[in-house]
Design a protein around this motif. Structure first.
Motif, mmCIF file in Angstrom:
data_model
loop_
_atom_site.group_PDB
_atom_site.id
_atom_site.type_symbol
_atom_site.label_atom_id
_atom_site.label_comp_id
_atom_site.label_asym_id
_atom_site.label_seq_id
_atom_site.Cartn_x
_atom_site.Cartn_y
_atom_site.Cartn_z
ATOM 1 N N ALA A 162 1.133 -0.840 -0.152
ATOM 2 C CA ALA A 162 -0.028 -0.200 0.351
ATOM 3 C C ALA A 162 0.910 0.793 0.023
ATOM 4 O O ALA A 162 0.715 2.318 -0.351
ATOM 5 C CB ALA A 162 -1.029 -0.189 1.307
ATOM 6 N N PHE A 172 -5.377 4.112 -5.348
ATOM 7 C CA PHE A 172 -4.415 3.728 -6.432
ATOM 8 C C PHE A 172 -3.475 3.470 -4.702
ATOM 9 O O PHE A 172 -3.186 2.746 -4.851
ATOM 10 C CB PHE A 172 -4.136 5.218 -6.878
ATOM 11 N N CYS A 225 -4.530 -7.416 -5.642
ATOM 12 C CA CYS A 225 -2.653 -7.352 -4.911
ATOM 13 C C CYS A 225 -2.966 -8.242 -3.883
ATOM 14 O O CYS A 225 -2.219 -9.373 -3.083
ATOM 15 C CB CYS A 225 -2.488 -6.130 -4.758
HETATM 16 N N1 PHE Z 1 0.133 1.838 -3.577
HETATM 17 C C1 PHE Z 1 0.589 1.789 -4.306
HETATM 18 C C2 PHE Z 1 1.078 3.030 -3.939
HETATM 19 O O1 PHE Z 1 0.293 4.071 -2.900
HETATM 20 C C3 PHE Z 1 0.664 1.496 -5.327
HETATM 21 C C4 PHE Z 1 0.645 -0.128 -5.816
HETATM 22 C C5 PHE Z 1 -0.753 0.452 -6.725
HETATM 23 C C6 PHE Z 1 0.505 -0.796 -5.276
HETATM 24 C C7 PHE Z 1 -1.540 -0.927 -7.247
HETATM 25 C C8 PHE Z 1 0.518 -1.476 -5.723
HETATM 26 C C9 PHE Z 1 -0.835 -2.153 -6.804
HETATM 27 O O2 PHE Z 1 2.399 3.631 -4.635
#
Ligand code: PHE
Length: 435
Positions: free
Chosen positions: A19, A218, A226
């Motif tokens: 995350a 995101f 994931c």
């Molecule tokens: N959550 C991660 C970030 O904040 C990005 C991410 C998106 C990772 C989707 C895995 C899957 O940078």
């Protein structure tokens, strides 16, 4: 025998590592900067609570109850085969995001080296950034980042992913705290804090609300399975609800800390908070250049960014790898090689789309922007809608109850949220993303 994380700390560190990433430290501050600061921040936190945490729980329940990859997880007995579309959406988004995300992670690695070598002067920062991002050197950094992912992922869940998370996460938190102290002791820091925490509700427009929702999505790594993949490696004793809240809270904390680090510095040095995506790559180096010992701060800051991005890229890579192992019966080393090689090709194209391939456009988007748009604005929300609907309608109450072991009221509220509120709210982002 299905692999498992060996400790609770390792499992949580891996999920938090997924995350916490560029989304928190690069994207959150610039989105907040562009969208009016505190007002954006409060709406973002609200979405994490009402939308983010329920979807994390949904992914956890789907993953641990099926103990399968993103394709197998949706093939429950009695569920229509149509649900496996969700698996394909997840796989496609994982490959697309890993490809363009590695490009930005590569920039951060280059900026660590650059910090030590001394940066361009404040007036040249913009041209230095654009000429670097369009160069073959940037492609080389992208490939190096993906090679690092290959190195970790081929070692498997305990020896690779968990070990890397156990190392990267504590390092990340130490660096964050060092930076907070540094930033808060700058003259005029309070102005930056006011920008972040003192909301001006007149700044709230529909587009601010939608951006805050997209950012929450995101940032929590939800919508692409994931967390389905990771939770299939959780021990049966892992408390899913508690873990989901921990992840949501830590992810928000890191985004806020990134704001606390960046805005006081931006205001203290008289820069604009609304620089957009270049905030971290152009505005911050200008600030570091002015600080005593700036090159050390700069190198450490980009190390922080690189640390955060590696644990995220590892989690994206694991999605196709666990699918290839589970559905195609491949060995881990072969599945890893195929996944990383595919992303190396696509990632190189994304990187080159800042230079030699800048003229290739699809719907007036360069390849990098196309990958970002397709995944963040279309595939993730779609995946999120399907995941909440699946957990809310297809999984029965008994399965949810067995996985969550919580009070009946909580279960009912959660089910209603997944059935109706999440799909509706996410559809809003989705429709806006399309327009
Ligand atoms: N959550 C991660 C970030 O904040 C990005 C991410 C998106 C990772 C989707 C895995 C899957 O940078």
């Amino acid at each position: 025998m299905k692999q498992q994380f060996s400790t609770r700390f390792g499992a949580i560190a891996a999920a938090v590592g997924s995350a916490v990433g560029l989304g928190n430290i690069w994207r959150f501050p610039y989105e907040a900067g562009v969208n009016g600061g505190a007002a954006f921040m409060f709406i973002y936190v609200l979405f994490i609570c009402v939308l983010g945490i329920p979807v994390i729980v949904a992914e956890f329940v789907i993953g641990r109850s099926s103990r399968s990859d993103v394709y197998g997880a949706f093939r429950r007995k009695g569920a229509s085969p149509m649900w496996s579309v969700t698996g394909y959406i997840s796989l496609l988004s994982a490959v697309l995001i890993l490809s363009f995300y590695s490009v930005v992670a590569g920039w951060t690695a280059h900026y660590i080296v650059q910090s030590i070598h001394a940066f361009a002067g404040p007036d040249d920062l913009h041209s230095a950034f654009t000429s670097f991002t369009g160069s073959w050197q940037a492609v080389a950094w992208t490939l190096l980042i993906l090679a690092a992912n290959w190195f970790v992922l081929r070692r498997g869940v305990q020896k690779g992913i968990e070990k890397a998370a156990n190392l990267l996460m504590p390092l990340l938190f130490v660096l964050l705290i060092v930076f907070c102290i540094r930033s808060l002791t700058l003259p005029g820091a309070s102005q930056g804090l006011r920008f972040l925490f003192h909301p001006d509700m007149s700044k709230v427009t529909p587009s601010v609300i939608v951006s805050a929702m997209g950012q929450a999505f995101f940032s929590l790594s939800i919508g692409l399975g994931c967390l389905i993949t990771y939770s299939s490696y959780f021990s049966p004793r892992e408390r899913l609800l508690r873990s989901a809240i921990t992840i949501g809270a830590l992810d928000t904390l890191v985004a806020l800390l990134a704001g606390v680090i960046i805005f006081p510095a931006v205001f203290s040095y008289g820069q604009s908070p609304a620089a957009g995506p270049t905030l971290v790559f152009e505005t911050l180096p200008a600030i570091f250049a002015d600080m005593p010992g700036g090159f050390i701060w700069s190198a450490l800051f980009f190390l922080l960014l690189l640390t955060a991005s590696l644990s995220s890229t590892i989690s994206m890579g694991e999605i196709p790898i666990s699918y290839l192992i589970g559905q195609w019966g491949m060995s881990r080393s072969r599945a890893t090689a195929i996944t990383i090689a595919t992303c190396m090709c696509l990632g190189s194209l994304c990187s080159l789309s800042f230079g030699p391939l800048a003229h290739i456009k699809v719907c007036s988007l360069t390849l990098f922007n196309l990958f970002d748009f397709l995944s963040s604005n279309i595939l993730l929300p779609l995946g999120g809608i399907f995941i909440s609907l699946y957990a809310g309608h297809i999984l029965d109450r008994t399965t949810l109850a067995a996985q969550l072991s919580t009070r009946p009221v909580t279960l009912t509220v959660l089910r209603l949220t997944l059935r109706y509120i999440c799909p509706l709210l996410i559809s809003l982002v989705f429709i806006n993303g399309l327009t």
